[in-house]
Scaffold this motif. Structure first.
Motif, PDB file in Angstrom:
ATOM      1  N   LYS A 150      45.011  45.566  46.854  1.00 31.32           N
ATOM      2  CA  LYS A 150      45.430  44.912  45.634  1.00 31.32           C
ATOM      3  C   LYS A 150      44.259  44.841  44.811  1.00 31.32           C
ATOM      4  CE  LYS A 150      49.319  41.982  45.415  1.00 31.32           C
ATOM      5  NZ  LYS A 150      50.053  41.046  45.739  1.00 31.32           N
ATOM      6  N   LEU A 151      44.276  44.861  43.492  1.00 32.60           N
ATOM      7  CA  LEU A 151      43.111  44.538  42.928  1.00 32.60           C
ATOM      8  C   LEU A 151      42.937  43.286  41.887  1.00 32.60           C
ATOM      9  CD1 LEU A 151      40.553  45.388  41.156  1.00 32.60           C
ATOM     10  CD2 LEU A 151      41.833  46.795  39.686  1.00 32.60           C
ATOM     11  N   TYR A 152      42.288  42.494  42.329  1.00 27.41           N
ATOM     12  CA  TYR A 152      42.195  41.268  41.383  1.00 27.41           C
ATOM     13  C   TYR A 152      41.236  41.455  40.293  1.00 27.41           C
ATOM     14  CZ  TYR A 152      44.990  38.479  44.620  1.00 27.41           C
ATOM     15  OH  TYR A 152      45.866  38.106  45.632  1.00 27.41           O
ATOM     16  N   ARG A 155      38.118  39.242  39.154  1.00 25.73           N
ATOM     17  CA  ARG A 155      36.891  39.040  40.030  1.00 25.73           C
ATOM     18  C   ARG A 155      35.932  40.062  40.033  1.00 25.73           C
ATOM     19  NH1 ARG A 155      40.793  37.335  45.006  1.00 25.73           N
ATOM     20  NH2 ARG A 155      41.600  35.257  44.275  1.00 25.73           N
ATOM     21  N   CYS A 156      36.199  41.366  39.379  1.00 21.40           N
ATOM     22  CA  CYS A 156      35.460  42.405  39.221  1.00 21.40           C
ATOM     23  C   CYS A 156      34.020  42.413  38.454  1.00 21.40           C
ATOM     24  CB  CYS A 156      36.433  43.576  38.867  1.00 21.40           C
ATOM     25  SG  CYS A 156      35.290  45.086  38.584  1.00 21.40           S
ATOM     26  N   ILE A 157      33.055  42.848  39.183  1.00 21.84           N
ATOM     27  CA  ILE A 157      31.815  42.634  38.487  1.00 21.84           C
ATOM     28  C   ILE A 157      31.160  44.029  38.057  1.00 21.84           C
ATOM     29  CG2 ILE A 157      30.957  40.683  39.743  1.00 21.84           C
ATOM     30  CD1 ILE A 157      29.280  42.672  41.395  1.00 21.84           C
ATOM     31  N   MET A 158      32.034  44.941  38.097  1.00 22.58           N
ATOM     32  CA  MET A 158      32.121  46.392  37.447  1.00 22.58           C
ATOM     33  C   MET A 158      30.727  47.106  38.386  1.00 22.58           C
ATOM     34  SD  MET A 158      33.933  47.615  35.664  1.00 22.58           S
ATOM     35  CE  MET A 158      35.740  46.896  34.957  1.00 22.58           C
ATOM     36  N   CYS A 159      30.803  47.048  39.628  1.00 22.34           N
ATOM     37  CA  CYS A 159      29.494  47.588  40.054  1.00 22.34           C
ATOM     38  C   CYS A 159      29.775  49.199  40.182  1.00 22.34           C
ATOM     39  CB  CYS A 159      29.159  47.039  41.555  1.00 22.34           C
ATOM     40  SG  CYS A 159      30.587  47.496  42.846  1.00 22.34           S
ATOM     41  N   SER A 160      30.987  49.700  40.026  1.00 21.63           N
ATOM     42  CA  SER A 160      31.681  51.028  40.275  1.00 21.63           C
ATOM     43  C   SER A 160      31.478  51.501  41.563  1.00 21.63           C
ATOM     44  CB  SER A 160      30.795  51.796  39.218  1.00 21.63           C
ATOM     45  OG  SER A 160      29.378  52.255  39.654  1.00 21.63           O
ATOM     46  N   ARG A 161      31.175  50.685  42.709  1.00 20.50           N
ATOM     47  CA  ARG A 161      31.093  51.367  44.099  1.00 20.50           C
ATOM     48  C   ARG A 161      32.305  51.868  44.254  1.00 20.50           C
ATOM     49  NH1 ARG A 161      28.692  47.321  48.456  1.00 20.50           N
ATOM     50  NH2 ARG A 161      26.696  47.208  47.742  1.00 20.50           N
ATOM     51  N   CYS A 162      33.813  51.186  44.111  1.00 20.97           N
ATOM     52  CA  CYS A 162      34.729  51.968  44.518  1.00 20.97           C
ATOM     53  C   CYS A 162      35.096  53.162  43.800  1.00 20.97           C
ATOM     54  CB  CYS A 162      35.941  50.740  44.037  1.00 20.97           C
ATOM     55  SG  CYS A 162      36.056  50.147  42.417  1.00 20.97           S
ATOM     56  N   VAL A 163      34.907  53.245  42.268  1.00 20.84           N
ATOM     57  CA  VAL A 163      34.911  54.132  41.548  1.00 20.84           C
ATOM     58  C   VAL A 163      34.399  55.479  42.219  1.00 20.84           C
ATOM     59  CG1 VAL A 163      34.741  55.640  39.197  1.00 20.84           C
ATOM     60  CG2 VAL A 163      35.361  52.862  39.479  1.00 20.84           C
ATOM     61  N   GLN A 185      37.884  47.297  32.730  1.00 22.28           N
ATOM     62  CA  GLN A 185      38.620  47.053  33.898  1.00 22.28           C
ATOM     63  C   GLN A 185      38.714  48.150  34.857  1.00 22.28           C
ATOM     64  OE1 GLN A 185      42.788  45.959  33.387  1.00 22.28           O
ATOM     65  NE2 GLN A 185      42.419  44.563  31.678  1.00 22.28           N
ATOM     66  N   ILE A 186      38.705  48.032  36.179  1.00 20.73           N
ATOM     67  CA  ILE A 186      38.779  49.168  37.112  1.00 20.73           C
ATOM     68  C   ILE A 186      40.645  49.436  37.178  1.00 20.73           C
ATOM     69  CG2 ILE A 186      38.794  49.759  39.343  1.00 20.73           C
ATOM     70  CD1 ILE A 186      36.000  49.682  38.062  1.00 20.73           C
ATOM     71  N   ASP A 187      40.913  50.630  37.025  1.00 20.44           N
ATOM     72  CA  ASP A 187      42.354  50.649  37.330  1.00 20.44           C
ATOM     73  C   ASP A 187      42.600  52.022  37.841  1.00 20.44           C
ATOM     74  OD1 ASP A 187      45.223  50.245  37.129  1.00 20.44           O
ATOM     75  OD2 ASP A 187      44.935  49.666  35.059  1.00 20.44           O
ATOM     76  N   ILE A 205      33.732  48.144  50.757  1.00 19.38           N
ATOM     77  CA  ILE A 205      32.438  48.237  49.779  1.00 19.38           C
ATOM     78  C   ILE A 205      32.474  47.170  48.649  1.00 19.38           C
ATOM     79  CG2 ILE A 205      31.988  50.424  50.744  1.00 19.38           C
ATOM     80  CD1 ILE A 205      33.093  51.795  48.267  1.00 19.38           C
ATOM     81  N   CYS A 206      33.681  46.861  48.222  1.00 21.36           N
ATOM     82  CA  CYS A 206      33.663  45.834  47.145  1.00 21.36           C
ATOM     83  C   CYS A 206      32.912  44.563  47.488  1.00 21.36           C
ATOM     84  CB  CYS A 206      35.256  45.699  46.768  1.00 21.36           C
ATOM     85  SG  CYS A 206      35.323  44.470  45.174  1.00 21.36           S
ATOM     86  N   PRO A 207      32.036  44.183  46.597  1.00 22.95           N
ATOM     87  CA  PRO A 207      31.059  43.297  47.119  1.00 22.95           C
ATOM     88  C   PRO A 207      31.539  41.904  46.785  1.00 22.95           C
ATOM     89  CG  PRO A 207      29.963  44.124  45.039  1.00 22.95           C
ATOM     90  CD  PRO A 207      31.373  44.932  45.553  1.00 22.95           C
ATOM     91  N   VAL A 208      32.873  41.942  46.067  1.00 21.94           N
ATOM     92  CA  VAL A 208      33.147  40.567  45.551  1.00 21.94           C
ATOM     93  C   VAL A 208      34.948  40.599  46.117  1.00 21.94           C
ATOM     94  CG1 VAL A 208      31.729  40.261  43.771  1.00 21.94           C
ATOM     95  CG2 VAL A 208      34.029  41.314  43.558  1.00 21.94           C
ATOM     96  N   GLY A 209      35.538  39.502  45.649  1.00 23.86           N
ATOM     97  CA  GLY A 209      36.683  39.676  45.886  1.00 23.86           C
ATOM     98  C   GLY A 209      38.016  40.369  45.116  1.00 23.86           C
ATOM     99  N   ALA A 210      37.516  41.258  44.569  1.00 23.61           N
ATOM    100  CA  ALA A 210      38.433  42.014  43.545  1.00 23.61           C
ATOM    101  C   ALA A 210      39.396  43.068  44.305  1.00 23.61           C
ATOM    102  CB  ALA A 210      37.544  42.876  42.663  1.00 23.61           C
ATOM    103  N   LEU A 211      38.872  43.884  45.153  1.00 20.99           N
ATOM    104  CA  LEU A 211      39.630  44.533  45.888  1.00 20.99           C
ATOM    105  C   LEU A 211      40.005  44.075  47.370  1.00 20.99           C
ATOM    106  CD1 LEU A 211      37.853  48.066  44.886  1.00 20.99           C
ATOM    107  CD2 LEU A 211      40.467  47.375  44.396  1.00 20.99           C
ATOM    108  N   LEU A 212      41.231  43.907  47.665  1.00 17.08           N
ATOM    109  CA  LEU A 212      41.425  42.890  48.742  1.00 17.08           C
ATOM    110  C   LEU A 212      42.678  43.865  49.648  1.00 17.08           C
ATOM    111  CD1 LEU A 212      41.557  39.554  47.862  1.00 17.08           C
ATOM    112  CD2 LEU A 212      39.898  40.674  48.945  1.00 17.08           C
TER     113      LEU A 212
HETATM  114  S1  SF4 Z   1      33.994  47.561  44.008  1.00 16.85           S
HETATM  115 FE1  SF4 Z   1      34.960  45.908  43.245  1.00 16.85          FE
HETATM  116  S2  SF4 Z   1      33.338  44.943  41.911  1.00 16.85           S
HETATM  117 FE2  SF4 Z   1      32.804  46.855  42.142  1.00 16.85          FE
HETATM  118  S3  SF4 Z   1      33.827  47.923  40.357  1.00 16.85           S
HETATM  119 FE3  SF4 Z   1      35.330  48.121  42.250  1.00 16.85          FE
HETATM  120  S4  SF4 Z   1      36.720  46.463  42.073  1.00 16.85           S
HETATM  121 FE4  SF4 Z   1      34.957  45.986  40.854  1.00 16.85          FE
END
Ligand code: SF4
Ligand code: FES
Length: 564
Positions: A150-152, A155-163, A185-187, A205-212
């Motif tokens: 799930k993506l909140y 809360r995303c900080i756009m670090c782009s790790r997930c991408v 936004q990430i999507d 790898i998401c450093p915050v609570g965006a991807l759960l």
């Molecule tokens: S890893 Fe988490 S914080 Fe970083 S871009 Fe993806 S959703 Fe956002």
């Protein structure tokens, strides 16, 4: 050896490393979000910036670089001085934290990541105590981006790790950055969910609570969880794991970094495949066949049953004249008729348990047939662009079991197909069989059921099957998360693992059962199963081959619950 100093602390390094890598190697903290050792460097989050002075190559004098440098991208150079806590660096850290938190909902009390969130931690260590932002925050939706994730968005900080993960590691590219500026936004792309076989890693790898993780969502606050190191017990990968648990229940499984095995990743199959450990239908009571019907009984009674029947059968049948026909598989030939007792050792068991079961069989019958249980194979190995391989072999320890049984000497262990053939051979003397299972799903074949007909059957398993239903003696066993031991993976790397949770009520580990049966049959003194001790008996070479990580002790959570 070249060295740099970070805030006055001299740190040596080898080869080509960035400042941040040198710091991380020595356990020195430099805040970072977008950097991840398994992904390309983009230097976009800017929180790792620091003042850097380096020697002028011509004069050798130390010169301060006028602008702050991204430590995740700047190569370390001998004699370099880095100032992470200088006023300029600290001002940048505060500015970045303030910027990242402008539109953040600050919903830590209801966020699953609270307690293990880099945003929360860095806010305390590097941020401002109060917000100066007075306008309305931009709200972004919660999105269901895949079967496990799930993506909140807000809360995303756009670090782009997930991408970068989906582009560089899985090569599937489901995630992307959409929009610009504050609307970024990430999507996922329409109709293309995040559904690759390694999707759960984006949560790690998401450093915050965006991807759960949907599976873990709202099940536990992380500070209640204990974390124990383990090894993949479902496939032949030998992937290193952290298992998170509380009060005897597993809540989630995450990768444990091992550059030589799984690097930073695990597959979803391994991440979510542990559920059978808590299955309702787990076998919990020993059962014995009484007038054609299985009845529950206690452990002392079941051990007495085995101690009465197995030695008697071996004694009675050993005097028979049955001779296995020539060419019988597994090295048992016409001149070596094989024994009365056979044991099928599952590749789901630890090497130490396999050794003890083989030892039990050979103590009861020196000619006992030792077989390796079926090794499930599904499809073919699949290697991703990032180098991670999902293995087709769905058993953790076929190689370890073979090695352990071979150490016992005598007739060589036979593979499953040969084992069933040997049991149905007209001239076979086998009259009693000990079968071990411990598979997470159905595993019994028609050939095995047929081969076990008219034999005295002792079964050690965790879940019910056709074989457990017709056992003369049924002993409830333990899953790999409930015991310690070692597995040898597909590359023959032997790795030790610890017991994560206690064995479920009523069951016992296969290693303990083997020791108890040796004692019940009067073949050895009673003792408690200790894999280290068993490895000692298996020989110095085997012991030395097993990797025993220093972290193989129970780790306490960082935060303790304080009762008021
Ligand atoms: S890893 Fe988490 S914080 Fe970083 S871009 Fe993806 S959703 Fe956002
Ligand atoms: S970690 Fe260096 S810029 Fe993000």
């Amino acid at each position: 050896m070249p060295s740099i100093t970070i805030d006055g602390k001299a740190l040596t390094y080898e080869g080509k490393q960035t400042i941040l890598q040198v710091a991380l190697t020595h356990g020195v903290e430099i805040p970072h979000y977008c950097y991840h050792p398994g992904l390309s460097v983009v230097a976009s989050c800017r929180i790792c910036l620091a003042e850097v002075a380096q020697p002028n190559p011509k004069t050798g004098k130390l010169e301060l670089i006028p602008k702050l440098m991204p430590t995740c991208q700047t190569p370390a150079a001998d004699g370099m001085e880095v100032y992470v806590r200088s006023p300029k660096s600290v001002a940048n850290q505060k500015a970045v934290m303030e910027y990242l938190l402008i539109n953040h909902p600050l919903d830590c009390p209801v966020c699953d990541q609270a307690g293990e969130c880099h945003l929360q931690d860095y806010s305390y260590r590097y941020g401002r105590a109060v917000s100066r932002f007075e306008d309305a925050k931009i709200k972004q939706p919660v999105k269901d981006v895949g079967p496990h994730v799930k993506l909140y968005s807000d809360r995303c900080i756009m670090c782009s790790r997930c991408v970068r993960f989906t582009r560089e590691v899985t090569g599937t590219g489901e995630l992307a950055v959409f929009g610009r500026g504050s609307q970024e936004q990430i999507d996922v792309f329409p109709g293309q969910p995040l559904a690759n076989e390694m999707s759960g890693n984006v949560v790690d790898i998401c450093p915050v609570g965006a991807l759960l993780d949907k599976d873990f969502l709202f099940t536990q606050r992380v500070w209640f969880l204990r974390v124990t190191p383990s090894i993949d017990g479902l496939t032949a990968s030998g992937d290193n794991l952290w298992v998170h648990h509380n009060e005897g229940r597993i809540y989630r499984v995450k990768p444990r970094t091992n550059p030589g095995v799984n690097k930073w990743w695990i597959s979803d199959e391994i991440r979510y495949g542990w559920k059978f450990v808590h299955a309702e239908e787990r076998l919990r009571t020993p059962r014995r066949m009484q007038y054609g019907t299985q009845v529950d009984c206690g452990w002392p009674r079941i051990y007495a049953d085995v101690a009465e029947n197995l030695p008697r059968i071996v004694k009675e049948k050993s005097t028979g004249s049955g001779v296995v026909s020539g060419g019988t598989p597994g090295g048992i030939s016409g001149t070596n008729p094989g024994g009365v007792l056979a044991v099928l050792v599952s590749p789901m068991l630890a090497s130490e348990e396999a050794y003890l079961l083989g030892k039990l069989a050979r103590a009861l019958d020196p000619q006992a047939v030792l077989g390796v249980g079926p090794v499930p194979v599904q499809g073919e190995n699949k290697t991703f662009p990032g180098g991670y391989t999902i293995l087709a072999e769905k058993a953790p320890n076929a190689r370890g079991v073979r090695a352990a049984l071979t150490l016992l000497g005598g007739n060589a262990p036979v593979e499953f197909a040969d084992f069933t053939k040997l049991l149905t051979d007209k001239a076979t003397k086998v009259a009693a069989v000990i079968v071990t299972g411990n598979y997470p799903s159905a595993w019994v074949t028609k050939e095995l059921t047929a081969a076990l007909a008219r034999k005295f059957l002792v079964v050690l398993d965790t879940l019910p099957s056709e074989v457990t239903a017709r056992a003369d003696v049924l002993l409830p066993g333990a899953t790999w998360l409930e015991k310690a031991g070692s597995f040898a993976n597909h590359r023959n790397v032997h790795q030790a693992f610890a017991a994560v949770i206690p064995v479920c009520d009523g069951a016992r580990t296969e290693g303990q059962v083997a020791l108890d049966l040796l004692a019940a049959c009067g073949l050895a003194a009673a003792e408690v199963y200790d894999p280290m001790k068993v490895r000692g008996q298996m020989g110095a070479a085997f012991s030395a081959a097993v990797h025993q990580p220093a972290e193989l002790t129970l780790r306490e959570p960082a935060m303790q619950y304080v009762a008021l």
